[in-house]
Design an enzyme around this catalytic site. Structure first.
Site, PDB file in Angstrom:
ATOM      1  N   HIS A  60       0.813  -1.239   0.031  1.00  0.00           N
ATOM      2  CA  HIS A  60       0.040  -0.032  -0.034  1.00  0.00           C
ATOM      3  C   HIS A  60       0.864   1.095  -0.068  1.00  0.00           C
ATOM      4  CE1 HIS A  60       0.941  -0.653   4.208  1.00  0.00           C
ATOM      5  NE2 HIS A  60       0.332   0.524   4.631  1.00  0.00           N
ATOM      6  N   HIS A  62       1.529   3.741   1.882  1.00  0.00           N
ATOM      7  CA  HIS A  62       1.919   4.525   3.031  1.00  0.00           C
ATOM      8  C   HIS A  62       3.486   4.514   3.182  1.00  0.00           C
ATOM      9  CE1 HIS A  62      -1.860   4.213   5.605  1.00  0.00           C
ATOM     10  NE2 HIS A  62      -1.940   5.415   5.131  1.00  0.00           N
ATOM     11  N   ASP A  64       5.938   4.096   5.382  1.00  0.00           N
ATOM     12  CA  ASP A  64       6.942   3.028   5.858  1.00  0.00           C
ATOM     13  C   ASP A  64       6.854   1.863   5.279  1.00  0.00           C
ATOM     14  OD1 ASP A  64       3.944   2.794   6.528  1.00  0.00           O
ATOM     15  OD2 ASP A  64       4.423   1.839   8.510  1.00  0.00           O
ATOM     16  N   HIS A  65       6.000   1.764   3.930  1.00  0.00           N
ATOM     17  CA  HIS A  65       6.295   0.599   3.134  1.00  0.00           C
ATOM     18  C   HIS A  65       6.611   0.900   1.585  1.00  0.00           C
ATOM     19  CE1 HIS A  65       3.832  -1.960   5.936  1.00  0.00           C
ATOM     20  NE2 HIS A  65       3.410  -0.665   6.432  1.00  0.00           N
ATOM     21  N   HIS A 140      -7.602  -1.875   5.628  1.00  0.00           N
ATOM     22  CA  HIS A 140      -6.629  -0.677   6.182  1.00  0.00           C
ATOM     23  C   HIS A 140      -7.222   0.690   5.710  1.00  0.00           C
ATOM     24  CE1 HIS A 140      -3.242   0.724   8.356  1.00  0.00           C
ATOM     25  NE2 HIS A 140      -2.646   1.231   7.316  1.00  0.00           N
ATOM     26  N   ASP A 210      -0.402  -4.193   6.632  1.00  0.00           N
ATOM     27  CA  ASP A 210      -1.278  -3.334   7.650  1.00  0.00           C
ATOM     28  C   ASP A 210      -2.548  -3.747   7.200  1.00  0.00           C
ATOM     29  OD1 ASP A 210       1.327  -2.573   7.677  1.00  0.00           O
ATOM     30  OD2 ASP A 210       0.686  -0.431   7.709  1.00  0.00           O
ATOM     31  N   HIS A 268       5.910  -5.683  12.216  1.00  0.00           N
ATOM     32  CA  HIS A 268       5.053  -4.459  12.243  1.00  0.00           C
ATOM     33  C   HIS A 268       4.672  -3.912  13.635  1.00  0.00           C
ATOM     34  CE1 HIS A 268       2.303  -1.089  10.806  1.00  0.00           C
ATOM     35  NE2 HIS A 268       3.364  -1.184   9.752  1.00  0.00           N
TER      36      HIS A 268
END
Length: 301
Positions: A60, A62, A64-65, A140, A210, A268
Site C-alpha cells: 500500500h 503508506h 513506511d512501506h 486498512h 497493515d 510491524h
C-alpha cells in the site's frame, strides 16, 4: 524457501529499527516485498544481490512501506542494471515513481514495468512455470493488499527400480515424471503410482501487511505453510488497533489458527514498546507456532 526480514517496525525508521521490507527466496526466485526507507542499505547488510531482484511487491502507499522504492530503483541504474524490473502495487504507484524520476532526470537504464492493482478481490498478479502470486485484499486506511506466494507442484520422482523391472525405455521417463501412465508392448497399462514417487510438497508464504483483524482473508490463506501477519499492538491497545485499522498480536494468532497455518511470524511492531518478546507471549496463548520477525533475521523453511 527462505525469508529475510530487512525491516519490520511500524511508522518511522529509527537508529536500530527499520520500516517494513523483506525478501522471499522461493524456487530460486527473489521477491522484494514492500520497500520502506533504508531497504537498499539493509539489502547490502544482508548480502542480497540487487541484480537478483526482478519483482517488487508494494502492499500500500503508506510511507513506511514505500519510501525506499525510488532510492532502490535509482541505485539499480547506478549499478548499470539492464534487466527488466516489475513493480506491483496500488494504482498511483506508477505516477508517484515516474514523477520523481522525471523531476530528478534519473531515467532508468533498464525497462521499468508497473502493474497497478485496483481489485478488491483476490487475483493472480504473477505466474511463471514455478511460482504463482495472488493478492490478499486487506482492510486498512488506504487500499491495501497482502501477497500469497505459492510454489507450483513439482515433477514426480522416478522410481528407478520399478521402471527397470518393467523394462521401460528412457523415452518414457519424462512422461512418468509428468504423472502419466505407461502402456507396455503387450497392452498392459502400468499406473503412474507404481513407477514414481510423490513430488516434494509445494510450499506457500502469505504476507499480510497493515490490516485490522479481517477474517475475510482466511479462505485465501487457508493451510498456508508460513504466515507473516502484522501485530502492531498488544491486546492492551486493542481499541487503538481498531481505530487505526491495525492488528494485535493476539488477533494475528487468531487468524493463523482459523486459517490452519503451520507457522506464524509477527512483525510491524509499534515502537511504543520497550521490546518485542511480549508479542510472542501474547500470540502463543492462541497459536503455538510463533516466531518473532526482527530486522536482519532470516528464516528457512
Amino acid at each position: 524457501m527462505k525469508l529475510t526480514i530487512l525491516g519490520c517496525y511500524a511508522a518511522t525508521p529509527r537508529t536500530l529499527t527499520n520500516p517494513t521490507s523483506q525478501v522471499l527466496e522461493i524456487k530460486n526466485r527473489l521477491f522484494l516485498i514492500d520497500c520502506g526507507e533504508g531497504t537498499q542499505v539493509q539489502l547490502r547488510k544482508n548480502k542480497i544481490k540487487f541484480s537478483k531482484i526482478n519483482h517488487i511487491f508494494i502492499s500500500h502507499l503508506h510511507g513506511d512501506h514505500l519510501y525506499g522504492l525510488i532510492g532502490t530503483i535509482s541505485t539499480f541504474s547506478l549499478l548499470g542494471r539492464t534487466t527488466d524490473l516489475h513493480v506491483y502495487g496500488p494504482k498511483g504507484i506508477r505516477e508517484l515513481i515516474l514523477l520523481q524520476l522525471k523531476l530528478t532526470e534519473s531515467w532508468t537504464t533498464y525497462q521499468l514495468f508497473f502493474h497497478e492493482l485496483e481489485s478488491k478481490e483476490s487475483e493472480i498478479i504473477f505466474e511463471d512455470q514455478k511460482v504463482i502470486v495472488k493478492t490478499i485484499p486487506l482492510k486498512h486506511r488506504v487500499y491495501t493488499n497482502g501477497f500469497l506466494f505459492q510454489e507450483k507442484p513439482g515433477e514426480r520422482k522416478l522410481n528407478v527400480e520399478a521402471v527397470q523391472n518393467y523394462n521401460i525405455h528412457t523415452a518414457y521417463y519424462q512422461k512418468i515424471k509428468n504423472g502419466g501412465n505407461v502402456t507396455l508392448d503387450d497392452g498392459t497399462v502400468i499406473e503412474n503410482e507404481k513407477l514414481s514417487f510423490d513430488p516434494i510438497p509445494s510450499r506457500s508464504y502469505a504476507f499480510c501487511s497493515d490490516t485490522v483483524y479481517h477474517e475475510a482473508i482466511i479462505p485465501i490463506i487457508e493451510n498456508v505453510d508460513v504466515l507473516y501477519h502484522e501485530s502492531t499492538f498488544l491486546q492492551s491497545e486493542a481499541a487503538l488497533a481498531e481505530k487505526t485499522l491495525h492488528s494485535t498480536a493476539k488477533e494475528a494468532a487468531a487468524i493463523a489458527l482459523k486459517a490452519n497455518a503451520k507457522q506464524l511470524i509477527l512483525g510491524h511492531y509499534s515502537t511504543r514498546y520497550e521490546g518485542i518478546k511480549p508479542f510472542k507471549n501474547e500470540a502463543e496463548t492462541i497459536f503455538p507456532n510463533v516466531l518473532l520477525g526482527d530486522d536482519g533475521v532470516s528464516f528457512e523453511f
